[in-house]
Motif scaffolding. Structure first.
Motif, PDB file in Angstrom:
ATOM      1  N   GLU A   1     -28.634  31.444 -51.100  1.00 59.36           N
ATOM      2  CA  GLU A   1     -26.629  31.383 -51.384  1.00 59.36           C
ATOM      3  C   GLU A   1     -25.832  33.572 -51.707  1.00 59.36           C
ATOM      4  OE1 GLU A   1     -23.550  33.391 -53.810  1.00 59.36           O
ATOM      5  OE2 GLU A   1     -26.205  33.143 -54.740  1.00 59.36           O
ATOM      6  N   ALA A   2     -24.583  33.537 -50.920  1.00 61.70           N
ATOM      7  CA  ALA A   2     -23.991  34.435 -50.437  1.00 61.70           C
ATOM      8  C   ALA A   2     -22.271  34.347 -50.717  1.00 61.70           C
ATOM      9  CB  ALA A   2     -24.356  35.230 -49.237  1.00 61.70           C
ATOM     10  N   VAL A   3     -22.447  33.848 -51.754  1.00 58.33           N
ATOM     11  CA  VAL A   3     -20.550  33.813 -52.107  1.00 58.33           C
ATOM     12  C   VAL A   3     -19.777  34.360 -52.808  1.00 58.33           C
ATOM     13  CG1 VAL A   3     -21.054  30.609 -52.522  1.00 58.33           C
ATOM     14  CG2 VAL A   3     -20.892  32.056 -54.661  1.00 58.33           C
TER      15      VAL A   3
ATOM     16  N   GLY B   1     -21.967  30.228 -47.866  1.00 59.64           N
ATOM     17  CA  GLY B   1     -21.041  30.902 -48.328  1.00 59.64           C
ATOM     18  C   GLY B   1     -20.950  32.845 -46.537  1.00 59.64           C
ATOM     19  N   ALA B   2     -20.191  32.277 -45.798  1.00 57.39           N
ATOM     20  CA  ALA B   2     -19.798  32.877 -44.884  1.00 57.39           C
ATOM     21  C   ALA B   2     -18.915  34.053 -44.562  1.00 57.39           C
ATOM     22  CB  ALA B   2     -19.572  32.082 -43.389  1.00 57.39           C
ATOM     23  N   GLY B   3     -19.725  34.984 -45.614  1.00 58.01           N
ATOM     24  CA  GLY B   3     -18.694  36.154 -45.527  1.00 58.01           C
ATOM     25  C   GLY B   3     -19.440  37.130 -44.452  1.00 58.01           C
ATOM     26  N   SER B   4     -18.834  38.462 -45.396  1.00 61.00           N
ATOM     27  CA  SER B   4     -19.321  40.035 -44.663  1.00 61.00           C
ATOM     28  C   SER B   4     -21.111  39.318 -44.430  1.00 61.00           C
ATOM     29  CB  SER B   4     -19.314  40.548 -45.563  1.00 61.00           C
ATOM     30  OG  SER B   4     -17.716  40.749 -46.677  1.00 61.00           O
ATOM     31  N   MET B   5     -21.439  39.069 -46.202  1.00 64.35           N
ATOM     32  CA  MET B   5     -23.174  39.211 -45.984  1.00 64.35           C
ATOM     33  C   MET B   5     -23.391  37.840 -46.013  1.00 64.35           C
ATOM     34  SD  MET B   5     -23.382  42.001 -47.026  1.00 64.35           S
ATOM     35  CE  MET B   5     -25.657  41.342 -47.320  1.00 64.35           C
ATOM     36  N   GLY B   6     -23.058  36.265 -45.643  1.00 59.49           N
ATOM     37  CA  GLY B   6     -23.763  35.076 -45.306  1.00 59.49           C
ATOM     38  C   GLY B   6     -23.543  34.447 -43.685  1.00 59.49           C
TER      39      GLY B   6
ATOM     40  N   MET C   1     -32.511  37.381 -53.464  1.00 61.66           N
ATOM     41  CA  MET C   1     -33.102  37.909 -51.980  1.00 61.66           C
ATOM     42  C   MET C   1     -31.588  38.774 -51.400  1.00 61.66           C
ATOM     43  SD  MET C   1     -35.103  35.633 -49.949  1.00 61.66           S
ATOM     44  CE  MET C   1     -35.820  36.337 -48.475  1.00 61.66           C
ATOM     45  N   HIS C   2     -32.188  40.299 -51.773  1.00 62.48           N
ATOM     46  CA  HIS C   2     -30.388  41.285 -52.282  1.00 62.48           C
ATOM     47  C   HIS C   2     -30.773  42.204 -50.578  1.00 62.48           C
ATOM     48  CE1 HIS C   2     -28.368  44.901 -53.225  1.00 62.48           C
ATOM     49  NE2 HIS C   2     -27.684  43.894 -53.277  1.00 62.48           N
ATOM     50  N   PHE C   3     -29.841  41.295 -49.439  1.00 65.43           N
ATOM     51  CA  PHE C   3     -29.639  42.020 -48.453  1.00 65.43           C
ATOM     52  C   PHE C   3     -28.585  43.195 -47.916  1.00 65.43           C
ATOM     53  CE2 PHE C   3     -31.920  38.039 -47.236  1.00 65.43           C
ATOM     54  CZ  PHE C   3     -32.131  37.847 -46.014  1.00 65.43           C
ATOM     55  N   PHE C   4     -28.935  44.086 -47.416  1.00 68.93           N
ATOM     56  CA  PHE C   4     -28.013  44.899 -47.855  1.00 68.93           C
ATOM     57  C   PHE C   4     -26.444  44.381 -46.225  1.00 68.93           C
ATOM     58  CE2 PHE C   4     -31.097  45.958 -50.815  1.00 68.93           C
ATOM     59  CZ  PHE C   4     -30.582  47.240 -50.938  1.00 68.93           C
ATOM     60  N   TYR C   5     -25.791  45.907 -46.639  1.00 64.34           N
ATOM     61  CA  TYR C   5     -24.288  45.421 -45.463  1.00 64.34           C
ATOM     62  C   TYR C   5     -24.372  46.805 -44.943  1.00 64.34           C
ATOM     63  CZ  TYR C   5     -20.095  44.755 -42.986  1.00 64.34           C
ATOM     64  OH  TYR C   5     -19.089  44.640 -42.500  1.00 64.34           O
ATOM     65  N   PRO C   6     -24.212  46.656 -43.313  1.00 61.04           N
ATOM     66  CA  PRO C   6     -24.548  45.476 -42.420  1.00 61.04           C
ATOM     67  C   PRO C   6     -25.996  44.744 -42.435  1.00 61.04           C
ATOM     68  CG  PRO C   6     -24.034  46.929 -41.044  1.00 61.04           C
ATOM     69  CD  PRO C   6     -23.983  47.432 -42.585  1.00 61.04           C
TER      70      PRO C   6
ATOM     71  N   ASN D   1     -28.040  36.124 -52.963  1.00 55.90           N
ATOM     72  CA  ASN D   1     -27.869  37.505 -52.619  1.00 55.90           C
ATOM     73  C   ASN D   1     -27.630  38.198 -53.862  1.00 55.90           C
ATOM     74  OD1 ASN D   1     -28.032  40.061 -50.331  1.00 55.90           O
ATOM     75  ND2 ASN D   1     -25.916  39.044 -49.775  1.00 55.90           N
ATOM     76  N   SER D   2     -26.894  37.871 -54.869  1.00 55.63           N
ATOM     77  CA  SER D   2     -26.155  39.087 -55.246  1.00 55.63           C
ATOM     78  C   SER D   2     -26.700  40.381 -55.195  1.00 55.63           C
ATOM     79  CB  SER D   2     -26.106  38.047 -56.971  1.00 55.63           C
ATOM     80  OG  SER D   2     -25.467  39.286 -57.916  1.00 55.63           O
ATOM     81  N   SER D   3     -25.665  40.735 -55.949  1.00 51.19           N
ATOM     82  CA  SER D   3     -25.770  42.411 -55.812  1.00 51.19           C
ATOM     83  C   SER D   3     -26.115  43.033 -57.547  1.00 51.19           C
ATOM     84  CB  SER D   3     -24.996  43.447 -55.598  1.00 51.19           C
ATOM     85  OG  SER D   3     -24.277  42.567 -54.320  1.00 51.19           O
TER      86      SER D   3
END
Ligand SMILES: NC(=O)c1ccc[n+]([C@@H]2O[C@H](COP(=O)([O-])OP(=O)(O)OC[C@H]3O[C@@H](n4cnc5c(N)ncnc54)[C@H](O)[C@@H]3O)[C@@H](O)[C@H]2O)c1
Length: 281
Positions: A86-88, A7-12, A137-142, A115-117
């Motif tokens: 995974e960040a879809v 998943g190559a969106g905002s997060m991936g 593994m929950h990362f934060f934007y950006p 990376n689901s919220s």
């Protein structure tokens, strides 16, 4: 170690770039080739700005960009991967189908992280033969700016998996915190929701204006933004839907969205993105 991001969106896109900035070879996969190109361009732009500001050398930026290998082929992306993030889209059935596929194509000892919220890993990992090697593994934007990663273990996640995720987060120069239990909202969003809810309660009770509540939080607690300014920044529909979700899940009246928030959303005043929310932009 090789990392794969799905998943190559905002997060991936930025998870991949953050890892690559710290010397990790990354395969970045999206089913949409145009999105992959957009992700690479956006990352190139972020790194170019760092070069302009003198924070990164041109060679370092180029090397970091070149460490991200984009592909629309999931098999190619996961070939020899030791770790997959995974960040879809935030869609349970989609995540379950991706995990099912990842379980087939990755080597048996690879860790599969989401990376689901909102979705604890146990809702997803039961489609695999390795729930012990799955976790959140929950990362934060950006991701290129925000330092924190919430690592959440499911009931079946092994200690070794938690350790591998912790090591990876540190290798990516991100600070991990560990949640020993799956819990809705993890740590940050729970605390944010509690503070936001209290701010709306004060507003609805006529105790203070939204501007003064923001000022109190910004000057008294040293938060960079008060809850109303932050709501405008993230989108008031996002705040509203998060509250509604918590209200429906828990049935707890404390989570019921404020009538004033609901009115903003109904009027289409969603914050910065619509030019008006609590403040005018
Ligand atoms: N945006 C945030 O602020 C934020 C913060 C933390 C966590 N998250 C979580 O991260 C995840 C991704 O969020 P986002 O904002 O990057 O979403 P996004 O909509 O920007 O990107 C999702 C990407 O997934 C791709 N995708 C969809 N189906 C796919 C498939 N079958 N195979 C491969 N790729 C596929 C899409 O093409 C898209 O590029 C979600 O689970 C979200 O809850 C988001």
């Amino acid at each position: 170690m090789k990392l794969t991001v799905v998943g190559a969106g905002s997060m991936g896109a930025q998870i991949a770039q953050q890892a690559a900035l710290h010397g990790i070879e990354v395969a970045l996969h999206d089913k949409d080739g145009t999105q992959l190109q957009r992700a690479l361009e956006s990352n190139r732009g972020h790194l170019a700005r760092r070069v302009e500001k003198g924070k990164l050398s041109k060679q370092e930026a180029e090397a970091a960009v070149n460490r991200v290998h984009a592909t629309t082929d999931l098999g190619e992306a996961t070939d020899r991967a030791a770790f997959v993030i995974e960040a879809v889209f935030e869609d349970l059935e989609l995540k379950r189908s991706i995990f099912r596929e990842l379980d087939e194509v990755t080597r048996a000892d690879a860790v599969l992280a989401s990376n689901s919220s909102t979705m604890g890993i146990s809702k997803i990992s039961d489609v695999t033969r390795r729930p012990d090697r799955c976790l959140n593994m929950h990362f934060f934007y950006p991701v290129l700016v925000m330092d924190l990663v919430e690592i959440v273990r499911g009931p079946l996640t092994s200690d070794e998996t938690v350790e591998r995720a912790t090591v990876l987060a540190r290798e990516m120069a991100r600070t991990p915190v560990l949640l020993n239990k799956e819990i809705d909202g993890f740590i940050v969003n729970r605390i944010l929701h509690a503070a936001t809810q209290e701010a709306y309660r004060l507003l609805d009770a006529g105790v203070a204006s939204f501007q003064d509540i923001d000022t109190a939080v910004e000057k008294g607690l040293n938060w960079p933004m008060g809850p109303f300014r932050l709501g405008d920044f993230s989108g008031l529909d996002v705040t509203y839907n998060a509250r509604l979700h918590m209200y429906r899940v828990t049935g707890d009246e404390r989570y019921k969205p404020s009538p004033q928030l609901e009115a903003k959303v109904r009027a289409g005043k969603l914050g910065r993105k619509t030019g008006e929310g609590w403040y005018t932009y």
